[in-house]
Design a protein around this motif. Structure first.
Motif, PDB file in Angstrom:
ATOM      1  N   ARG A 155     -65.575  -4.616  13.173  1.00 42.33           N
ATOM      2  CA  ARG A 155     -64.208  -4.724  12.636  1.00 42.33           C
ATOM      3  C   ARG A 155     -64.099  -3.911  11.359  1.00 42.33           C
ATOM      4  NH1 ARG A 155     -61.544  -8.984  15.483  1.00 42.33           N
ATOM      5  NH2 ARG A 155     -59.713  -8.578  14.204  1.00 42.33           N
ATOM      6  N   THR A 164     -69.609  -7.024  13.498  1.00 38.34           N
ATOM      7  CA  THR A 164     -68.424  -7.472  14.245  1.00 38.34           C
ATOM      8  C   THR A 164     -67.637  -6.292  14.804  1.00 38.34           C
ATOM      9  OG1 THR A 164     -67.101  -7.408  12.234  1.00 38.34           O
ATOM     10  CG2 THR A 164     -68.128  -9.520  12.786  1.00 38.34           C
ATOM     11  N   ASP A 221     -59.418 -12.238  17.645  1.00 42.94           N
ATOM     12  CA  ASP A 221     -60.847 -12.432  17.916  1.00 42.94           C
ATOM     13  C   ASP A 221     -61.165 -11.888  19.313  1.00 42.94           C
ATOM     14  OD1 ASP A 221     -60.298 -14.441  19.889  1.00 42.94           O
ATOM     15  OD2 ASP A 221     -60.060 -15.913  18.293  1.00 42.94           O
ATOM     16  N   GLU A 222     -62.460 -11.836  19.621  1.00 40.47           N
ATOM     17  CA  GLU A 222     -62.889 -11.162  20.858  1.00 40.47           C
ATOM     18  C   GLU A 222     -62.196 -11.734  22.102  1.00 40.47           C
ATOM     19  OE1 GLU A 222     -65.699  -8.582  20.914  1.00 40.47           O
ATOM     20  OE2 GLU A 222     -64.722  -8.566  18.986  1.00 40.47           O
ATOM     21  N   ARG A 231     -60.388  -4.844  15.179  1.00 39.08           N
ATOM     22  CA  ARG A 231     -61.601  -4.599  15.966  1.00 39.08           C
ATOM     23  C   ARG A 231     -61.543  -3.158  16.455  1.00 39.08           C
ATOM     24  NH1 ARG A 231     -65.732  -3.767  19.046  1.00 39.08           N
ATOM     25  NH2 ARG A 231     -66.617  -5.487  20.275  1.00 39.08           N
TER      26      ARG A 231
END
Ligand SMILES: C[S@@+](CC[C@H](N)C(=O)[O-])C[C@H]1O[C@@H](n2cnc3c(N)ncnc32)[C@H](O)[C@@H]1O
Length: 256
Positions: free
Chosen positions: A187, A185, A126-127, A213
Motif C-alpha cells: 500500500r 502490504t 482491504d484485500e 493498494r
C-alpha cells in the motif's frame, strides 16, 4: 474510524476537486482512447457504467459520443458537479449519475457493455473488499462486454519511487506530495498538500491523505481471473501502448 475515502471525497471534497477540474481537458482524448481500445477488442459499447465517476469527466465525453452512461460515486459534491456538467454539455438524455458505493455493485441487477473504473479508483479498501469490488464489477459486465481498469502500475512506480515531489506548479497554486510505500502490504499512503498562489507567495489551502493498494500487473490479472473474467489483457495506458516493466500506469481490459 471513518474510512479515508469518506473524509477525502465526502467530508472535505474541495482539496481534490481542483485536481479533478484540472484534468477535465484530458477527458476527451481519454474517452476516444477508451473507445478505440474497446474497438480493438471488438466491442462497440452502447451502454457503460462509470464506477467512481467523480465529476463525470469520462461519462460526459462518452455520452457525447452516443454511449448511454450511468455514473456512480459516493461524493455528493462531485455528483452535483457532474450533473451541472451533463446539463452544460446537453447530454442529459445519455448520461445519468447516482450516489452509490462501488462496494454494493453485487447487489444490483443492471448490466453494461462496458464497466470502467479510471484514474486509480480501485484498491481503496482491504484485500477482501477490493476483491469483492472486482467481483461486483464483473457481475455488472454484459456477456459480450468488458471491464476496463486504469490505475497505477506498482512495478513502474517502485522503479522510480519518489517519496516527495511537486507534481504541479501553476499560476493558481502549488501542490506538494509526499508518499510512503509499505512493502508488507503493498500500500502507498500519499499526502497531498495544496497551496493557493497569492501576491505575497502561497497560502495553505488544505490537504488530503489517501491510502491505496498498488498492484503488479500479473497480480491484478490473476485477481480479475479469480473474479470470473476469462480473458485479461494488459496495457500501459488507455491508448493501448504495450506494458513495459517501467510503465507507470496500468490498464486492464477484462472480458467475461
Ligand atoms: C481519483 S477520483 C477519480 C474520478 C474519476 N474516475 C475520474 O477519472 O475523474 C476517485 C473517485 O472515487 C470516488 N469513490 C471513492 N470511494 C468510492 C466508493 N466506495 N464508491 C464509489 N465511488 C467512490 C471518489 O468520490 C472520487 O470521485
Amino acid at each position: 474510524m471513518t474510512h479515508w475515502t469518506e473524509s477525502v471525497y465526502r467530508e472535505n471534497p474541495e482539496v481534490f476537486r481542483r485536481h479533478l477540474e484540472d484534468r477535465l481537458d484530458d477527458a476527451a482524448e481519454e474517452a476516444d482512447d477508451l473507445l478505440a481500445l474497446l474497438s480493438d477488442h471488438d466491442i462497440d459499447p452502447e451502454s457503460a457504467l462509470d464506477v467512481a465517476c467523480g465529476i463525470g469527466r469520462h461519462a460526459v465525453e462518452l455520452g457525447d459520443r452516443g454511449v448511454t452512461v450511468r455514473g456512480i460515486d459516493i461524493s455528493e459534491s462531485y455528483l452535483d458537479r457532474a450533473c451541472e456538467r451533463v446539463a452544460d454539455r446537453g447530454v442529459g438524455d445519455a448520461v445519468a449519475v447516482e450516489r452509490a458505493d462501488m462496494r454494493d455493485l453485487a447487489e444490483r441487477t443492471d448490466e453494461y457493455d462496458v464497466v470502467y473504473n479510471l484514474w486509480t479508483s480501485f484498491g481503496y479498501f482491504d484485500e477482501a473488499t477490493n476483491r469483492d469490488v472486482l467481483a461486483g464489477m464483473h457481475e455488472r459486465v454484459a456477456e459480450e462486454g468488458a471491464l476496463v481498469l486504469e490505475l497505477v502500475n506498482r512495478d513502474g512506480v517502485l522503479a522510480d519511487f519518489r517519496p516527495a515531489g511537486i507534481p504541479e506548479d501553476d499560476e493558481d497554486g502549488l501542490v506538494v506530495e509526499s508518499a510512503d510505500y509499505d512493502p508488507e502490504t503493498a500500500r502507498m499512503e500519499t499526502t497531498r498538500r495544496v497551496f493557493a498562489a497569492t501576491d505575497e507567495g502561497y497560502d495553505y489551502e488544505g490537504e488530503m491523505v489517501y491510502d491505496v493498494r498498488l498492484y503488479a500487473p500479473a497480480e491484478l490479472a490473476a485477481l480479475c481471473r479469480d473474479a470470473g473474467f476469462e480473458s485479461v489483457s494488459l496495457y500501459a495506458g488507455l491508448d493501448g501502448e504495450p506494458l513495459e516493466r517501467e510503465s507507470t500506469r496500468l490498464v486492464v481490459v477484462a472480458e467475461p
